[in-house]
Scaffold this motif. Structure first.
Motif, short mmCIF file in Angstrom:
data_model
loop_
_atom_site.label_atom_id
_atom_site.label_comp_id
_atom_site.label_asym_id
_atom_site.label_seq_id
_atom_site.Cartn_x
_atom_site.Cartn_y
_atom_site.Cartn_z
N VAL A 83 -17.52 -5.21 7.45
CA VAL A 83 -15.97 -5.24 7.87
C VAL A 83 -15.22 -6.41 7.87
O VAL A 83 -13.94 -6.55 7.90
CB VAL A 83 -16.24 -4.61 9.51
N PHE A 84 -15.86 -7.77 7.98
CA PHE A 84 -15.15 -8.80 7.78
C PHE A 84 -14.45 -9.22 6.35
O PHE A 84 -13.83 -10.18 6.46
CB PHE A 84 -15.95 -10.00 8.22
N SER A 85 -15.05 -8.44 5.57
CA SER A 85 -14.61 -8.58 4.12
C SER A 85 -13.70 -7.42 3.52
O SER A 85 -13.14 -7.52 2.47
CB SER A 85 -15.90 -8.69 3.05
N LEU A 86 -13.35 -6.75 4.50
CA LEU A 86 -12.37 -5.51 3.94
C LEU A 86 -11.05 -5.98 3.69
O LEU A 86 -10.56 -5.27 2.58
CB LEU A 86 -12.37 -4.44 5.17
N PRO A 87 -10.19 -6.68 4.28
CA PRO A 87 -8.82 -6.98 3.74
C PRO A 87 -8.82 -7.38 2.46
O PRO A 87 -8.01 -7.01 1.55
CB PRO A 87 -8.35 -7.98 4.83
N ARG A 88 -9.66 -8.18 1.93
CA ARG A 88 -9.53 -8.77 0.56
C ARG A 88 -10.27 -7.68 -0.40
O ARG A 88 -9.42 -7.21 -1.36
CB ARG A 88 -10.37 -10.09 0.47
N ASN A 89 -11.26 -6.92 -0.07
CA ASN A 89 -11.95 -5.83 -0.98
C ASN A 89 -11.06 -4.94 -1.21
O ASN A 89 -10.74 -4.28 -2.23
CB ASN A 89 -13.33 -5.69 -0.31
N PHE A 90 -10.08 -4.58 -0.15
CA PHE A 90 -9.34 -3.31 -0.57
C PHE A 90 -8.10 -4.01 -1.40
O PHE A 90 -7.53 -3.18 -1.95
CB PHE A 90 -8.78 -2.76 0.83
N ALA A 91 -7.46 -4.88 -0.81
CA ALA A 91 -6.32 -5.53 -1.54
C ALA A 91 -6.73 -5.73 -3.13
O ALA A 91 -5.76 -5.74 -3.76
CB ALA A 91 -5.99 -6.75 -0.79
N GLN A 92 -7.94 -5.91 -3.49
CA GLN A 92 -8.32 -6.35 -4.69
C GLN A 92 -8.13 -5.11 -5.57
O GLN A 92 -7.97 -5.00 -6.75
CB GLN A 92 -9.52 -6.95 -4.89
N ALA A 93 -8.23 -4.02 -4.99
CA ALA A 93 -8.25 -2.50 -5.55
C ALA A 93 -7.29 -1.80 -5.36
O ALA A 93 -6.68 -1.03 -6.08
CB ALA A 93 -9.53 -1.86 -4.92
N THR A 94 -6.41 -1.76 -4.08
CA THR A 94 -5.43 -0.76 -3.71
C THR A 94 -4.31 -1.32 -2.78
O THR A 94 -4.67 -2.32 -2.33
CB THR A 94 -6.11 0.62 -3.57
N GLY A 95 -3.43 -0.23 -2.54
CA GLY A 95 -2.55 -0.75 -1.69
C GLY A 95 -2.67 0.05 -0.29
O GLY A 95 -3.77 0.89 -0.08
N VAL A 96 -1.62 0.43 0.45
CA VAL A 96 -1.60 1.22 1.67
C VAL A 96 -2.06 2.62 1.39
O VAL A 96 -3.10 3.06 2.11
CB VAL A 96 -0.36 1.17 2.34
N LEU A 97 -1.27 3.32 0.54
CA LEU A 97 -1.82 4.82 0.27
C LEU A 97 -2.96 4.92 -0.34
O LEU A 97 -4.00 5.74 0.20
CB LEU A 97 -0.79 5.29 -0.80
N GLY A 98 -3.55 4.20 -1.31
CA GLY A 98 -4.79 4.14 -1.73
C GLY A 98 -5.95 4.04 -0.51
O GLY A 98 -6.97 4.47 -0.77
N ALA A 99 -5.61 3.08 0.21
CA ALA A 99 -6.69 2.84 1.44
C ALA A 99 -6.69 4.02 2.20
O ALA A 99 -7.83 4.21 2.74
CB ALA A 99 -6.20 1.50 2.15
N ILE A 100 -5.46 4.55 2.72
CA ILE A 100 -5.58 5.81 3.41
C ILE A 100 -6.37 6.98 2.75
O ILE A 100 -7.27 7.58 3.38
CB ILE A 100 -4.18 6.36 3.86
N VAL A 101 -6.23 7.04 1.42
CA VAL A 101 -6.93 8.08 0.76
C VAL A 101 -8.19 7.80 0.54
O VAL A 101 -9.11 8.68 0.97
CB VAL A 101 -6.43 8.26 -0.74
N GLU A 134 2.15 0.58 -11.70
CA GLU A 134 2.67 1.95 -11.83
C GLU A 134 2.42 3.14 -10.73
O GLU A 134 1.25 2.81 -9.76
CB GLU A 134 1.36 2.62 -12.83
N ARG A 135 3.24 3.83 -10.38
CA ARG A 135 3.23 4.58 -9.19
C ARG A 135 2.96 6.01 -9.61
O ARG A 135 3.94 6.88 -9.79
CB ARG A 135 4.67 4.67 -8.46
N SER A 136 1.66 6.46 -9.96
CA SER A 136 1.45 7.82 -10.19
C SER A 136 -0.06 8.25 -9.62
O SER A 136 -0.84 7.49 -9.11
CB SER A 136 1.23 7.74 -11.83
N LEU A 137 -0.31 9.58 -9.70
CA LEU A 137 -1.42 10.14 -9.24
C LEU A 137 -2.65 9.64 -10.04
O LEU A 137 -3.83 9.15 -9.44
CB LEU A 137 -1.44 11.60 -9.03
N GLY A 138 -2.53 9.27 -11.35
CA GLY A 138 -3.51 9.01 -11.77
C GLY A 138 -3.88 7.46 -11.53
O GLY A 138 -5.32 6.99 -11.40
N ALA A 139 -2.84 6.56 -11.31
CA ALA A 139 -3.13 5.12 -11.10
C ALA A 139 -3.93 5.05 -9.50
O ALA A 139 -4.72 4.27 -9.33
CB ALA A 139 -1.94 4.30 -10.89
N LEU A 140 -3.29 5.88 -8.86
CA LEU A 140 -3.77 5.84 -7.45
C LEU A 140 -5.24 6.34 -7.45
O LEU A 140 -6.28 5.91 -6.57
CB LEU A 140 -3.05 7.08 -6.37
#
Length: 480
Positions: free
Chosen positions: A31-49, A195-201
């Motif tokens: 849990v203490f490493s989540l902000p960086r791990n998620f930011a390296q991979a995706t944004g808000v929408l990706g995190a929610i999905v 890129e703002r597409s479903l494939g990129a997401l």
């Protein structure tokens, strides 16, 4: 009620303590490493999905353990017992050994992260894999060993207190970051890339899956301690309550962080990244506050996982699926031989981290890989029961919802094994191979044939995988 019965009842764990075991085993380093791990991979929408997919998948596993705890109340130490009942003694052994090894490797990742965190103050600790860091960690391993020797009930009570203590900084973090959230920063972080597409997401979401696996390990915590439950139905309730609580915490930590700093900054913050996020809002004391919370959290998770690891070996030995020496208990009811073997493996893997370039990432991924086969076998057994394909007289077809839940859990865990990749599958075989000696010893103790034809095939497959893995390490094709 006799005196003996009253004493036995007093040793049983209530629902709050069982729930704390689930939360305590899941809320650790991840849990203490989540902000960086998620930011390296995706944004808000990706995190929610990503949290939606991981939440549904792991919730299916939580429901699987809840259903099995009610339908098969005679099976203790959940993960191991379900694999044996569903697929036979050798797969059951693999589940028990793999789950135990996963817990031990995960515990090593905790020590690495603690020393890496302290490395900002004590340079000799480096990234948690220096000689000094490993030596101090080994002392900690055996200090916990001595504490657990005082009794499982006492250790579980300590874990309940630690669980409450370590949740405080996480909740404080969520509240402060939620209040400080800036709408323009949050909206700018909505998409994870240009890129703002479903494939990129989809690509972004896929990159987060193994991170979510690690942070959810331990969802079966109450099931492992089913023999200590005051009421059998509490096992399932504790599993689901603990999971939903932890899911809310994990999703909040990662998603709310997007409202404090730009994604590019989040992706480069030093781990544990929660420290940097809170410091950007409240100043230096925020980093210290989270650092202290991390140490308490990780030590609490270490306690929970050490208890679960020893318990699995002990119950397997009681069922004559592990060597008889692992049945030994002391006067406090602690499985001393199983605990000794657990602390020994943790110490050995700590020594191996001296040769790893990124010890935390290596132990995190290996831990996840080792745990997936036991999860898959448990989900597979639930699927057999739900479909009426079990071999017992009372294994009647279950409700349609049980079939759907078990089917989804099987698909989810099978996908995660595929996502883990060949490297960690081969490394897992290296660990499984010498462990099979325990199975051979057990069969000989009972004068039984060592392998059936089907078991022999599985034995050979694992052995070949181990040889390929060792060759890969020796030639540099596989690195740790």
């Amino acid at each position: 009620m006799s005196t003996e019965t009253r004493i036995e009842a007093a040793r049983k764990l209530p629902l709050p303590t069982l729930t704390a075991m689930v939360v305590g085993s899941m809320v650790g380093a991840g849990v203490f490493s989540l902000p960086r791990n998620f930011a390296q991979a995706t944004g808000v929408l990706g995190a929610i999905v990503a949290w939606t997919i991981a939440g549904v998948g792991m919730l299916m596993l939580a429901f699987v353990f809840q259903t099995l705890a009610v339908r098969k109340p005679d099976l203790n130490a959940g993960v191991y017992a379900y694999a044996k009942a569903g697929f036979g003694e050798f797969p059951g052994f693999f589940s028990a050994f793999g789950y135990w090894a996963s817990a031990c490797v995960g515990n090593v990742s905790y020590w690495v992260l603690i020393k890496s965190t302290l490395g900002t103050v004590v340079p000799g600790f480096g990234e948690g894999n220096t000689i000094l860091a490993v030596a101090v960690s080994a002392v900690g391993v055996w200090a916990f060993h001595a504490m657990i020797m005082r009794g499982v009930k006492e250790a579980a009570s300590i874990n309940r207190i630690v669980t409450v203590a370590k949740l405080v900084p996480i909740v404080v973090f969520i509240v402060i970051v939620a209040v400080a959230l800036r709408g323009e920063v949050f909206s700018a972080n909505l998409w994870g890339g240009g890129e703002r597409s479903l494939g990129a997401l989809f690509t972004q979401v896929k990159a987060t899956m193994l991170v979510t696996v690690f942070v959810f390990l331990g969802v079966e915590g109450a099931s492992v301690y089913s023999r200590y439950a005051r009421r059998r139905e509490d096992v399932g309730k504790a599993t689901v309550l603990g999971f939903l609580s932890v899911l809310a915490l994990f999703a909040s930590v990662s998603i709310l962080s997007y409202g404090v700093l730009p994604k590019a900054e989040l992706a480069t913050i030093r781990q544990p990244s929660m420290m940097g996020v809170l410091e950007s809002v409240v100043g230096p004391w925020g980093s210290v506050f989270i650092g202290l919370g991390l140490i308490v959290s990780v030590l609490g998770a270490y306690l929970a996982w050490t208890l679960m690891a020893a318990e699995v070996l002990f119950v397997a030995a009681k069922d004559d699926d592990m060597p008889a020496f692992l049945k030994r208990e002391n006067r406090k009811g602690v499985p001393v031989a199983a605990l000794l073997m657990t602390s020994g493996l943790i110490t050995a893997v700590l020594a191996i981290t001296l040769f790893s370039d990124d010890a935390f990432a290596f132990t995190l991924k290996l831990c996840s890989s080792l745990s997936l086969v036991p999860y898959l076998l448990a989900a597979g057994y639930a699927l057999k029961l739900a479909g009426g394909w079990g071999e017992g007289e009372d294994d009647r077809r279950g409700p349609a919802k049980d079939l759907l839940v078990a089917g989804l859990a099987v698909v989810y865990t099978a996908f995660l094994i595929f996502a883990a990749g060949l490297k960690f599958l081969l490394l897992s075989c290296i660990i499984y191979a010498p462990g099979m000696i325990l199975f051979i010893i057990t069969r000989r103790e009972h004068g039984r044939r060592i392998f059936s034809p089907a078991e022999l095939v599985l034995f050979v497959v694992v052995l070949v995988g181990a040889v390929v893995g060792v060759v890969g390490l020796a030639t540099g094709l596989i690195t740790i």
